[in-house]
Design an enzyme around this catalytic site. Structure first.
Site, PDB file in Angstrom:
ATOM      1  N   GLU A 217       0.829  -1.199   0.000  1.00 22.81           N
ATOM      2  CA  GLU A 217       0.000   0.000   0.000  1.00 22.81           C
ATOM      3  C   GLU A 217       0.867   1.255   0.000  1.00 22.81           C
ATOM      4  OE1 GLU A 217      -3.975  -0.197   2.463  1.00 22.81           O
ATOM      5  OE2 GLU A 217      -2.464  -1.508   3.327  1.00 22.81           O
ATOM      6  N   ASN A 218       0.345   2.315  -0.558  1.00 23.95           N
ATOM      7  CA  ASN A 218       0.987   3.635  -0.573  1.00 23.95           C
ATOM      8  C   ASN A 218       2.379   3.625  -1.192  1.00 23.95           C
ATOM      9  OD1 ASN A 218      -1.290   4.599   0.772  1.00 23.95           O
ATOM     10  ND2 ASN A 218      -0.450   3.931   2.729  1.00 23.95           N
ATOM     11  N   ARG A 219       2.578   2.673  -2.066  1.00 23.60           N
ATOM     12  CA  ARG A 219       3.858   2.568  -2.794  1.00 23.60           C
ATOM     13  C   ARG A 219       5.062   2.329  -1.879  1.00 23.60           C
ATOM     14  NH1 ARG A 219       0.448   1.506  -6.033  1.00 23.60           N
ATOM     15  NH2 ARG A 219       0.206   2.475  -8.059  1.00 23.60           N
ATOM     16  N   LEU A 220       4.791   1.768  -0.687  1.00 23.69           N
ATOM     17  CA  LEU A 220       5.916   1.464   0.220  1.00 23.69           C
ATOM     18  C   LEU A 220       6.328  -0.003   0.002  1.00 23.69           C
ATOM     19  CD1 LEU A 220       4.758   3.413   3.399  1.00 23.69           C
ATOM     20  CD2 LEU A 220       6.466   4.062   1.695  1.00 23.69           C
TER      21      LEU A 220
END
Ligand SMILES: Cc1cc2nc3c(=O)[nH]c(=O)nc-3n(C[C@H](O)[C@H](O)[C@H](O)COP(=O)(O)O)c2cc1C
Length: 235
Positions: free
Chosen positions: A200-203
């Site tokens: 998620e959230n490009r992490l």
């Protein structure tokens, strides 16, 4: 199964295509000691998920001047030595590898929000290994390997079909087809292997194995846990 006759979508907007990846984190402590062991786990998981052609990988090669080119091939074997694929040695990729053995492999496992990226060097496998694999191919694919002068220009599809037909008269079903001398396997010996897991959230997680230069007297460490270090990269 592939879509046989895909119908084009009227007006797709790639900028609006965005997925949220949700998965359990990939942690250093969970990694296998050597990258090919970790690869085996990921490959087994991809197969278990029913991923379509999980052995399809993008192979990038480059000319000695550094001009790159990429294409998909099928990985046909893997073990602690690396990854094997089969192709025509006089194809563009074949010629580029002969002149510059540095390659990159990429397994694009989008439905799992995973990718594996390998850098390393490619070298021909032995003729016995090529012959053993060639014998497992269907008769039609064996003839196809002879019929296609891969990467060369051809004037029409009919020319190819004509070549194929004359070969099937010469080697009818049931007759042994010799291994084409210009066809065979390459084994890619990895120098680095990066395991990428989307979140998620490009992490995203990016864990990379790097082969340590074997120092004198440390030859026995080659291919074992001590020969690899791991590092985490920013997504
Ligand atoms: C899913 C898929 C699998 C492929 N597998 C192979 C393969 O195993 N070996 C091969 O030589 N070409 C394979 N191809 C064709 C290559 O992508 C490429 O067109 C061909 O090897 C010629 O590449 P080159 O001109 O860059 O050398 C495959 C293509 C696709 C889409």
């Amino acid at each position: 199964m592939p879509h046989e006759n895909p119908v084009p979508h009227e007006n797709p907007d790639p900028a609006a295509m965005r997925e949220q990846y949700r998965s359990t984190p990939l942690l250093e402590a969970d990694l296998a000691p050597a990258p090919m062991e970790e690869f085996a786990r990921w490959f087994q998981a991809a197969v278990a998920c029913g991923l379509y052609e999980p052995n399809a990988m993008v192979v990038s090669t480059a000319t000695p001047e550094g001009r790159p080119s990429s294409r998909t091939v099928l990985m046909k074997a893997y073990d602690e030595r690396g990854f094997v694929f089969f192709t025509n040695y006089t194809s563009r990729k074949g010629r580029e590898i002969e002149a510059n053995p540095y390659v990159s492999l990429l397994f694009p496992w989008h439905p799992l929000a995973r990718q594996i990226i390998v850098t390393g060097t490619a070298a021909r496998v032995g003729r016995d290994e090529t012959a053993a694999y060639f014998r497992t191919r269907p008769h039609g694919s064996q003839l196809g390997a002879w019929a296609s002068d891969q990467s060369a220009l051809v004037d029409s599809r009919e020319t190819l079909l004509h070549r194929y037909e004359s070969l099937s008269t010469r080697y009818p079903e049931g007759e042994q087809v010799p291994v084409p001398p210009r066809w065979g396997g390459f084994r890619v010996t990895p120098g680095t292997v990066e395991f990428w897991q989307g979140h998620e959230n490009r992490l995203h997680d990016r864990l990379r194995y790097v082969r340590e230069q074997a120092t004198e007297g440390a030859e026995s460490a080659k291919g074992t846990a001590e020969a690899w270090r791991t590092e985490r990269l920013c997504p």
